[in-house]
Write an enzyme that holds these catalytic residues in place. Sequence first.
Site, mmCIF file in Angstrom:
data_model
loop_
_atom_site.group_PDB
_atom_site.id
_atom_site.type_symbol
_atom_site.label_atom_id
_atom_site.label_comp_id
_atom_site.label_asym_id
_atom_site.label_seq_id
_atom_site.Cartn_x
_atom_site.Cartn_y
_atom_site.Cartn_z
ATOM 1 N N THR A 1 0.987 4.234 1.609
ATOM 2 C CA THR A 1 1.485 4.827 2.851
ATOM 3 C C THR A 1 2.515 3.916 3.511
ATOM 4 O O THR A 1 3.529 4.400 4.037
ATOM 5 C CB THR A 1 0.326 5.118 3.824
ATOM 6 O OG1 THR A 1 -0.628 5.936 3.149
ATOM 7 C CG2 THR A 1 0.807 5.834 5.062
ATOM 8 N N CYS A 2 2.269 2.625 3.481
ATOM 9 C CA CYS A 2 3.223 1.681 4.089
ATOM 10 C C CYS A 2 4.560 1.730 3.357
ATOM 11 O O CYS A 2 5.620 1.793 3.979
ATOM 12 C CB CYS A 2 2.654 0.266 4.060
ATOM 13 S SG CYS A 2 1.088 0.069 4.948
ATOM 14 N N ALA A 3 4.504 1.729 2.038
ATOM 15 C CA ALA A 3 5.725 1.796 1.240
ATOM 16 C C ALA A 3 6.471 3.100 1.519
ATOM 17 O O ALA A 3 7.701 3.103 1.655
ATOM 18 C CB ALA A 3 5.384 1.688 -0.252
ATOM 19 N N SER B 1 6.467 4.848 4.281
ATOM 20 C CA SER B 1 7.101 4.812 5.599
ATOM 21 C C SER B 1 8.409 4.016 5.556
ATOM 22 O O SER B 1 9.380 4.383 6.214
ATOM 23 C CB SER B 1 6.152 4.258 6.665
ATOM 24 O OG SER B 1 5.955 2.873 6.531
ATOM 25 N N THR C 1 0.860 -1.186 0.000
ATOM 26 C CA THR C 1 0.000 0.000 0.000
ATOM 27 C C THR C 1 0.897 1.237 0.000
ATOM 28 O O THR C 1 2.032 1.197 0.479
ATOM 29 C CB THR C 1 -0.938 0.038 1.223
ATOM 30 O OG1 THR C 1 -0.158 0.165 2.408
ATOM 31 C CG2 THR C 1 -1.805 -1.218 1.295
#
Length: 168
Positions: free
Chosen positions: A59-61, A63, A57
């Site tokens: 946002t996860c990537a 971060s 996803t």
Amino acid sequence: MASITLGGNPASTVGELPSINTTAPSFKLTKSDLSEVSLSDYNGHKLVLNIFPSVDTGTCAKSVRQFNEEAAKLENTKVLCISKDLPFAQARFCGAEGIENVEMLSDYKTGGFGKEYGIAFADSAFETLLSRCVVVIGQDGKIVHTEQVAETADEPNYKAAIDALMNA
């Protein structure tokens, strides 16, 4: 149980993040080569646990990329990016993105990390996945900073985590 949101819809976790100034709970997670690693393998290091639902996803990537750039260059610091993604997916992402300064770890085998740290989703479309959190652990194994992101789609407060690392 923490109350957060997922796409604006209410969601909860199975518990609460461990408290600041307590000893970080032990864990066993799986590395990209399928070997097992535990918290004790990082004794003497400052740690950033960058925890998220899935590296696939946006946002996860982001971060992972952000902590790869910022925290990983700090002295005696390890950045552990933790999700329930399969280790193969984590390795694929890092290879494609040129990510070399973080360690990708998976909780796919038992889900024990998500339960022990109180951060697995208890309900919602993401049930059993890990909620977006940051935990900073000092060299002494004590928790110095935690953040449970209120809306799963939002990014964590990178500056607060870096500041906690620098003061740990």
